[in-house]
Design an enzyme around this catalytic site. Sequence first.
Site, PDB file in Angstrom:
ATOM      1  N   PRO A   9       0.825  -1.202   0.000  1.00  0.00           N
ATOM      2  CA  PRO A   9       0.000   0.000   0.000  1.00  0.00           C
ATOM      3  C   PRO A   9       0.866   1.262   0.000  1.00  0.00           C
ATOM      4  O   PRO A   9       1.412   1.634   1.030  1.00  0.00           O
ATOM      5  CB  PRO A   9      -0.815  -0.100   1.297  1.00  0.00           C
ATOM      6  CG  PRO A   9      -0.368  -1.336   1.988  1.00  0.00           C
ATOM      7  CD  PRO A   9       0.815  -1.865   1.290  1.00  0.00           C
ATOM      8  N   GLU A  10       1.018   1.871  -1.141  1.00  0.00           N
ATOM      9  CA  GLU A  10       1.757   3.132  -1.221  1.00  0.00           C
ATOM     10  C   GLU A  10       0.749   4.279  -1.291  1.00  0.00           C
ATOM     11  O   GLU A  10      -0.452   4.066  -1.207  1.00  0.00           O
ATOM     12  CB  GLU A  10       2.677   3.116  -2.451  1.00  0.00           C
ATOM     13  CG  GLU A  10       3.681   1.974  -2.395  1.00  0.00           C
ATOM     14  CD  GLU A  10       5.090   2.395  -2.756  1.00  0.00           C
ATOM     15  OE1 GLU A  10       5.429   3.582  -2.603  1.00  0.00           O
ATOM     16  OE2 GLU A  10       5.857   1.529  -3.205  1.00  0.00           O
ATOM     17  N   HIS A 100      -5.480 -12.730  10.886  1.00  0.00           N
ATOM     18  CA  HIS A 100      -4.787 -11.442  10.983  1.00  0.00           C
ATOM     19  C   HIS A 100      -5.727 -10.240  10.927  1.00  0.00           C
ATOM     20  O   HIS A 100      -5.291  -9.130  10.658  1.00  0.00           O
ATOM     21  CB  HIS A 100      -3.708 -11.286   9.896  1.00  0.00           C
ATOM     22  CG  HIS A 100      -2.759 -12.434   9.843  1.00  0.00           C
ATOM     23  ND1 HIS A 100      -1.901 -12.728  10.881  1.00  0.00           N
ATOM     24  CD2 HIS A 100      -2.530 -13.377   8.897  1.00  0.00           C
ATOM     25  CE1 HIS A 100      -1.198 -13.797  10.556  1.00  0.00           C
ATOM     26  NE2 HIS A 100      -1.557 -14.215   9.356  1.00  0.00           N
ATOM     27  N   ARG A 125       1.711  -8.705   8.715  1.00  0.00           N
ATOM     28  CA  ARG A 125       3.045  -8.368   9.232  1.00  0.00           C
ATOM     29  C   ARG A 125       3.022  -7.419  10.416  1.00  0.00           C
ATOM     30  O   ARG A 125       4.045  -7.179  11.036  1.00  0.00           O
ATOM     31  CB  ARG A 125       3.902  -7.773   8.116  1.00  0.00           C
ATOM     32  CG  ARG A 125       4.330  -8.843   7.142  1.00  0.00           C
ATOM     33  CD  ARG A 125       5.186  -8.289   6.038  1.00  0.00           C
ATOM     34  NE  ARG A 125       4.969  -9.091   4.847  1.00  0.00           N
ATOM     35  CZ  ARG A 125       5.545  -8.872   3.690  1.00  0.00           C
ATOM     36  NH1 ARG A 125       6.364  -7.872   3.556  1.00  0.00           N
ATOM     37  NH2 ARG A 125       5.300  -9.646   2.680  1.00  0.00           N
TER      38      ARG A 125
END
Length: 287
Positions: A9-10, A100, A125
């Site tokens: 995700p930028e 998650h 993460r």
Amino acid sequence: MAQYNLRMPELPEIEVLKRSLEPQLVGRRFGTVRVRDPRLREPVDARRLRRHCRDREILGLRRRSKYLLVDLEGGYTLVVHLGMSGRLTLAPAETPAEAHEHLSFGVIERDRRYRRRKLRFRDPRRFGLVLSLQTRSLDGDRHFAHLGVEPLGERFSGRLLARAAEGRRVAVKSFLMDARQVVGVGNIYACEALFRSGIHPFRAAGRISRKRWDRLGDAIVDVLGDAIRQGGTTLNDFADGDGNVGYFQVALDVYGREAEPCTLCSRPIRREILANRSTFYCPGCQR
DNA sequence: CGTAGACCCTGCGCGC
DNA sequence: TGCGCGCAGGGTCTAC
């Protein structure tokens, strides 16, 4: 060659996420705030989050750098950063939590006859971040205080970067990725913007001419803008619970293309490590 | 202050 | 087929 999973995700992804969530969320209220696992980049303060978010009307969405901001009734602001692997999706309330899924926010419709949904935060993460502020202003918060200019804002220009880079010996790519200068230029788009402007990523930031800084500034705006436009055209309905929606990639000239031919001169693209990051460039086109 | 490098974390692709 | 390793990287922190 190695296949890269291009799903980071930028900035463009956050901007598209913001635009797609906006019509779905504004005017509704947050309901139950569920924290299943508080272990993110910083521990989630569940009690504070509930106090700030629960039963508050959602007034609007903003973006600053790669942070998504949800403005709430009473002056509170919900702050979400997706880190490397974060996903924010709007799905029916009855859909069970995926692996998650660390947090969820119930979304209460204005018309109670509508099906209830949840805003769900997944992040394998756990580099992401979720917090809330008691104010609309970001100035006093340590996550935002040091941030530089928005690349898609009015104040941004190659000239601005050129002035800031005077005398700097750091590699131009590292300079671009330094959020104190300009925010939201991650590894992928730094590589692409440098290729588009013909600048070698290892060149010292202070040793680039004004003219080339102008080109680089334009390239940053173009590559981010292209990605946002592409994302906008491929948007689906976030309410369908498809966690992949909103993530996309512009056609990449260099990133992830080691040893493949340059799109301009056909020489093989090189990959080198700079500041612990894979750096892709064309040794022929970039000087 | 400027710069370089380590670290956090999990999933996945690859080589053996 | 299975296992272990290396890599992906945004942001923060520390050392020099």
